[in-house]
Each structure stands twice: as structure tokens, then as C-alpha cells.
Design a protein around this motif. Structure first.
Motif, mmCIF file in Angstrom:
data_model
loop_
_atom_site.group_PDB
_atom_site.id
_atom_site.type_symbol
_atom_site.label_atom_id
_atom_site.label_comp_id
_atom_site.label_asym_id
_atom_site.label_seq_id
_atom_site.Cartn_x
_atom_site.Cartn_y
_atom_site.Cartn_z
ATOM 1 N N THR A 62 -11.680 13.075 -58.208
ATOM 2 C CA THR A 62 -11.259 13.201 -59.616
ATOM 3 C C THR A 62 -11.630 14.831 -59.935
ATOM 4 O OG1 THR A 62 -13.567 12.494 -60.261
ATOM 5 C CG2 THR A 62 -11.829 10.735 -60.606
ATOM 6 N N PRO A 63 -10.780 15.600 -59.498
ATOM 7 C CA PRO A 63 -11.120 16.927 -59.716
ATOM 8 C C PRO A 63 -10.813 17.457 -61.272
ATOM 9 C CG PRO A 63 -9.021 16.660 -58.751
ATOM 10 C CD PRO A 63 -9.385 15.323 -58.716
ATOM 11 N N ALA A 64 -10.216 16.589 -62.074
ATOM 12 C CA ALA A 64 -9.993 16.928 -63.388
ATOM 13 C C ALA A 64 -11.138 16.746 -64.502
ATOM 14 C CB ALA A 64 -8.917 15.890 -63.968
ATOM 15 N N ARG A 65 -12.197 16.307 -63.922
ATOM 16 C CA ARG A 65 -13.528 16.328 -64.486
ATOM 17 C C ARG A 65 -14.310 17.401 -64.464
ATOM 18 N NH1 ARG A 65 -18.057 12.977 -61.076
ATOM 19 N NH2 ARG A 65 -19.259 14.065 -62.479
ATOM 20 N N THR B 206 -10.475 22.966 -52.652
ATOM 21 C CA THR B 206 -9.995 22.860 -54.005
ATOM 22 C C THR B 206 -8.641 23.793 -53.855
ATOM 23 O OG1 THR B 206 -11.312 24.947 -54.692
ATOM 24 C CG2 THR B 206 -12.292 22.880 -55.364
ATOM 25 N N ALA B 207 -8.484 24.824 -53.008
ATOM 26 C CA ALA B 207 -7.061 25.556 -53.041
ATOM 27 C C ALA B 207 -6.315 24.743 -52.244
ATOM 28 C CB ALA B 207 -7.545 26.795 -52.157
ATOM 29 N N GLU B 208 -6.725 23.712 -51.250
ATOM 30 C CA GLU B 208 -5.974 23.046 -50.365
ATOM 31 C C GLU B 208 -5.484 21.813 -51.259
ATOM 32 O OE1 GLU B 208 -3.599 21.944 -47.351
ATOM 33 O OE2 GLU B 208 -4.796 23.921 -47.319
ATOM 34 N N LEU B 209 -6.405 21.464 -52.293
ATOM 35 C CA LEU B 209 -5.853 20.214 -53.154
ATOM 36 C C LEU B 209 -4.809 20.501 -54.173
ATOM 37 C CD1 LEU B 209 -9.407 18.498 -54.277
ATOM 38 C CD2 LEU B 209 -7.599 17.809 -52.681
ATOM 39 N N SER B 210 -4.770 21.776 -54.313
ATOM 40 C CA SER B 210 -3.663 22.573 -55.186
ATOM 41 C C SER B 210 -2.099 22.387 -54.551
ATOM 42 C CB SER B 210 -3.989 23.977 -55.673
ATOM 43 O OG SER B 210 -3.792 24.838 -54.682
ATOM 44 N N GLY B 211 -2.185 22.329 -53.329
ATOM 45 C CA GLY B 211 -1.019 22.308 -52.523
ATOM 46 C C GLY B 211 -1.116 23.133 -51.116
ATOM 47 N N SER B 212 -1.931 24.038 -50.960
ATOM 48 C CA SER B 212 -2.033 24.774 -49.730
ATOM 49 C C SER B 212 -3.287 25.966 -49.921
ATOM 50 C CB SER B 212 -0.602 25.571 -49.675
ATOM 51 O OG SER B 212 -0.693 26.343 -48.416
ATOM 52 N N SER C 82 -3.558 22.620 -60.156
ATOM 53 C CA SER C 82 -2.243 21.724 -59.644
ATOM 54 C C SER C 82 -1.165 22.596 -60.439
ATOM 55 C CB SER C 82 -2.303 20.416 -60.156
ATOM 56 O OG SER C 82 -2.398 20.323 -61.556
ATOM 57 N N TYR C 83 -0.051 22.404 -59.876
ATOM 58 C CA TYR C 83 1.272 23.162 -60.356
ATOM 59 C C TYR C 83 2.437 22.069 -60.213
ATOM 60 C CZ TYR C 83 -0.774 27.814 -59.408
ATOM 61 O OH TYR C 83 -1.623 28.899 -59.878
ATOM 62 N N GLU C 84 3.264 22.118 -61.507
ATOM 63 C CA GLU C 84 4.571 21.441 -61.292
ATOM 64 C C GLU C 84 5.388 21.885 -60.174
ATOM 65 O OE1 GLU C 84 8.316 20.323 -64.324
ATOM 66 O OE2 GLU C 84 6.425 21.379 -65.165
ATOM 67 N N GLY C 85 6.031 20.803 -59.377
ATOM 68 C CA GLY C 85 6.855 21.089 -58.242
ATOM 69 C C GLY C 85 6.047 21.192 -57.027
ATOM 70 N N ASN D 211 0.762 16.804 -54.910
ATOM 71 C CA ASN D 211 -0.649 16.872 -54.371
ATOM 72 C C ASN D 211 -1.109 15.408 -54.632
ATOM 73 O OD1 ASN D 211 -2.502 16.424 -56.962
ATOM 74 N ND2 ASN D 211 -1.235 17.901 -57.659
ATOM 75 N N LYS D 212 -2.214 14.825 -54.119
ATOM 76 C CA LYS D 212 -2.347 13.424 -54.439
ATOM 77 C C LYS D 212 -3.827 13.496 -55.156
ATOM 78 C CE LYS D 212 -1.371 13.002 -48.976
ATOM 79 N NZ LYS D 212 -1.736 13.029 -47.903
ATOM 80 N N VAL D 213 -4.116 14.326 -55.939
ATOM 81 C CA VAL D 213 -5.379 13.976 -56.848
ATOM 82 C C VAL D 213 -4.945 14.159 -58.241
ATOM 83 C CG1 VAL D 213 -6.723 14.744 -54.865
ATOM 84 C CG2 VAL D 213 -5.834 16.411 -56.618
ATOM 85 N N GLY D 214 -3.671 14.537 -58.533
ATOM 86 C CA GLY D 214 -3.401 14.584 -59.899
ATOM 87 C C GLY D 214 -3.613 15.809 -60.487
ATOM 88 N N PRO D 215 -3.323 16.064 -61.918
ATOM 89 C CA PRO D 215 -3.441 17.416 -62.427
ATOM 90 C C PRO D 215 -5.045 17.781 -62.611
ATOM 91 C CG PRO D 215 -2.903 15.785 -64.069
ATOM 92 C CD PRO D 215 -2.751 15.297 -62.830
ATOM 93 N N PHE D 216 -5.143 19.133 -62.092
ATOM 94 C CA PHE D 216 -6.587 19.699 -62.504
ATOM 95 C C PHE D 216 -6.411 21.223 -62.583
ATOM 96 C CE2 PHE D 216 -5.947 20.010 -57.964
ATOM 97 C CZ PHE D 216 -6.499 21.241 -57.735
ATOM 98 N N ASP D 217 -7.856 21.594 -63.224
ATOM 99 C CA ASP D 217 -7.647 23.059 -63.447
ATOM 100 C C ASP D 217 -9.261 23.486 -63.224
ATOM 101 O OD1 ASP D 217 -7.761 25.875 -64.232
ATOM 102 O OD2 ASP D 217 -6.410 25.646 -65.923
#
Length: 350
Positions: free
Chosen positions: A225-228, A246-252, A106-109, A112-118
């Protein structure tokens, strides 16, 4: 460092030009010596050479230090006897690029609908249900009768072991957690072999935590819960589908970096297609190929202990993050810039 850049088809030339501008900014910033050799592939190569990709180009790539491949119109290439070869398959197979590393975060700005994840999907790249790369000769799809079709899937110990080790080595640089994604409850032999080998390899990495998830359940867990998740390792087709999600969950999907690696070679590649419907309109998101190129610089820098390459890779990733945070990006991720201007913004931030 010597790089071969292949812009490809559709939006490929636009995002490749933006990527080259970012790469050149990093070269100047970190005083790097990188020679970029731009060649043709896809429709342009078919028109000039009678094939979408040639042996002469492969020879040039083999002696280079890395390849940057833009998207090709693979769906349009149907007959190899007419030179219509899938460039991505060609390089993955001929260079034995067995690991496809696809980070998503995820990126600030960027909403996304799933919260922060990496997380990172580590996808096996050379076998599975991909019929163009799992047979020595012929195709893995068989039309038995006009009404009966069969697809063959190859799973081998060698490929499972090396993709599992790739995942564990990567996890040691991150949060030391690997998830095996499979369907061994139904595909007891093939996925059963994959899961068994992943567990065997895990015994060599007692410092890394592991778990396993069925592929259908994984799709639900990643959305919820992608953050798990940290590093996810899986077979070819599951990884292809999961990494697009997962790429789409990051925004695009246009932000999905992708690096194909083998023992001796690596190829940066946009994780999306050639999108001919938007080609030439200056609206395509160049970030996928930009981030993929950063992965390639980091891979080569780590292998050869060239710190400036690793710093340059980090600077590119940081500039992408800053551009997204300040909405200096394309419309699909909340900005109002075109492809060219978005690339220029990232280059300026470097």
C-alpha cells in the motif's frame, strides 16, 4: 544560472545528451539564461587527468549554481591512490550534500502492480554504513583477520536533525505526513538516536502528522500500500535500498529522480548505475536524469525566487508525464523509442 554537466560512464553520455536536449527546450520555452558547462568525469577523466574526478573540477562546481551528474562506473573504481575515486561520494562529501531527495510516483500509461501513489524518500547522505564518508581518516570497514570483518556505522545528532528538518519542510509543501523508517528495536543505540531526534524535531512541526515503521516492515508496506505514505525520512543505507524499490514500483528504476542538496549546493543525479551492458545501444531510459534536473531547477528557483525556473521544472515534469501517458518512451516503461528519441519527444512536449 550556471550548471556543470558531467555525463559520466556507460549509458551516462546517452542519457546526459537526452537530458541536455530537454533542458535546452525548457530554456527556450521560458526564456531562461542558463550556461551549461560540460566536463568529463569517471573513466574519461581518469584517462586524461589521472583521476576520475579532480580538485580543479570541484573548484568549478563550487562556483556554479548546480551540478548534473550522470552515472559513473563506481564499482570499477577500487583504489583511490590510483585516482579511482567515486565521483558521487566525492561531491556529496566535499559539498556536504546531506539530503538525498528521491520522489517516486505512479504514471498513467505505465503499468504497475501497486496502484496509484506519490511519495518521496528523504535519505540522509553523509554518514551511516557508507564507509567512504563516515570516517575522518581511513575506512569504516576493517578486516580483523582473514575470516573476521567489521563495519562501523556513524550516526550523529547534527546529521539526524538536519535530515529530519528537510523532511518536515518538504512535507509542509505536500500532504503534511512524515514517516520515520528505522530499526530501533534491534539497533537500539544508533537507530534509537535517529528515532529520538526525529521525534524531537517533530515537536517543531505540530501541523505535520508523523508515524514510524521498522525498515523490514516498510518494504512490505510499500509493496502492498504505497499510497499510505507521503514523505519518508531515514538513514543512508535504508534510504538507498528503499528508494530503489519505490522507483521500481513506479515502473522502472530509470524513472527515479534524485537530488542531493546541502546548505549551499545541489547535485542532480540519476538514481541508477552506469549499466555498461547496455551502453551505446540507444535503449537506456533517460527519465531519471531528466527528472533530477527538473528538481535542480526547482531547488534553485525556490531559493532565489525565480518563478520561471520553477515553471520550467514543472513543464519538464509535465512533459515526462505526457510522454509516458502516450507511450513516447523507452521499452522498459512500455514505449518503443530509443534513448535519443525519447529525449526528443519530451523536449517537443515542452
Amino acid at each position: 544560472m550556471k550548471l556543470v554537466l558531467l555525463p559520466g560512464d556507460g549509458i551516462g553520455p546517452e542519457i546526459a545528451a537526452a537530458t541536455r536536449g530537454v533542458l535546452e527546450a525548457a530554456i527556450a520555452k521560458f526564456d531562461l539564461t542558463i550556461d551549461i558547462d560540460e566536463e568529463i568525469v569517471g573513466h574519461a577523466s581518469l584517462a586524461r587527468h589521472g583521476a576520475t574526478v579532480t580538485e580543479a573540477l570541484l573548484d568549478k562546481v563550487r562556483v556554479a549554481d548546480g551540478l548534473i551528474l550522470g552515472p559513473a562506473a563506481t564499482f570499477e573504481f577500487k583504489d583511490e591512490s590510483k585516482g579511482e575515486i567515486n565521483p558521487s561520494m566525492f561531491f556529496r562529501k566535499r559539498l556536504d550534500l546531506f539530503a538525498n531527495i528521491r520522489p517516486a510516483r505512479s504514471y498513467e500509461g505505465v503499468p504497475n502492480k501497486v496502484g496509484p501513489f506519490d511519495m518521496v524518500v528523504v535519505r540522509e547522505n553523509t554518514e551511516g554504513f557508507y564507509t567512504d564518508r563516515n570516517m575522518e581518516a581511513g575506512n569504516g570497514e576493517i578486516l580483523v583477520t582473514p575470516d573476521v570483518a567489521i563495519a562501523l556505522r556513524r550516526i550523529t545528532r547534527l546529521c539526524c536533525e538536519r535530515i529530519a528538518r528537510s523532511a518536515f519542510e518538504l512535507a509542509r509543501t505536500r500532504n503534511r505526513h512524515v514517516t520515520f523508517v528505522h530499526k530501533a528495536n534491534v539497533l537500539k543505540v544508533t537507530d534509537g538516536l535517529f528515532l529520538s531526534i526525529c521525534r524531537d524535531v517533530a515537536s517543531e512541526y505540530p501541523d505535520v502528522e508523523t508515524d514510524d515503521v521498522l525498515v523490514d516492515a516498510m518494504m512490505a508496506h510499500v509493496v502492498r500500500t504505497p499510497a499510505r505514505f507521503d514523505v519518508v525520512v531515514t538513514t543512508n543505507m535504508y534510504g538507498d535500498i528503499l528508494s530503489d524499490l519505490t522507483a521500481e514500483l513506479s515502473g522502472s528504476l530509470g524513472m527515479g529522480g534524485s537530488l542531493n542538496t546541502g546548505t549551499h549546493h545541489a547535485m542532480a543525479q540519476a538514481s541508477h548505475g552506469s549499466a555498461p551492458d547496455i551502453a551505446g545501444r540507444d535503449i537506456a531510459n533517460p527519465i531519471s536524469l531528466i527528472l533530477s534536473t527538473a528538481q535542480l531547477l526547482h531547488w534553485f528557483g525556490m531559493r532565489n525566487r525565480i518563478n520561471n525556473l520553477c515553471h520550467a521544472a514543472g513543464a519538464i515534469e509535465g512533459a515526462v508525464e505526457a510522454a509516458l501517458r502516450t507511450r513516447q518512451a523507452t521499452h522498459d516503461v512500455g514505449g518503443n523509442l530509443g534513448t535519443k528519441a525519447a529525449g526528443q519527444a519530451i523536449a517537443a512536449l515542452i
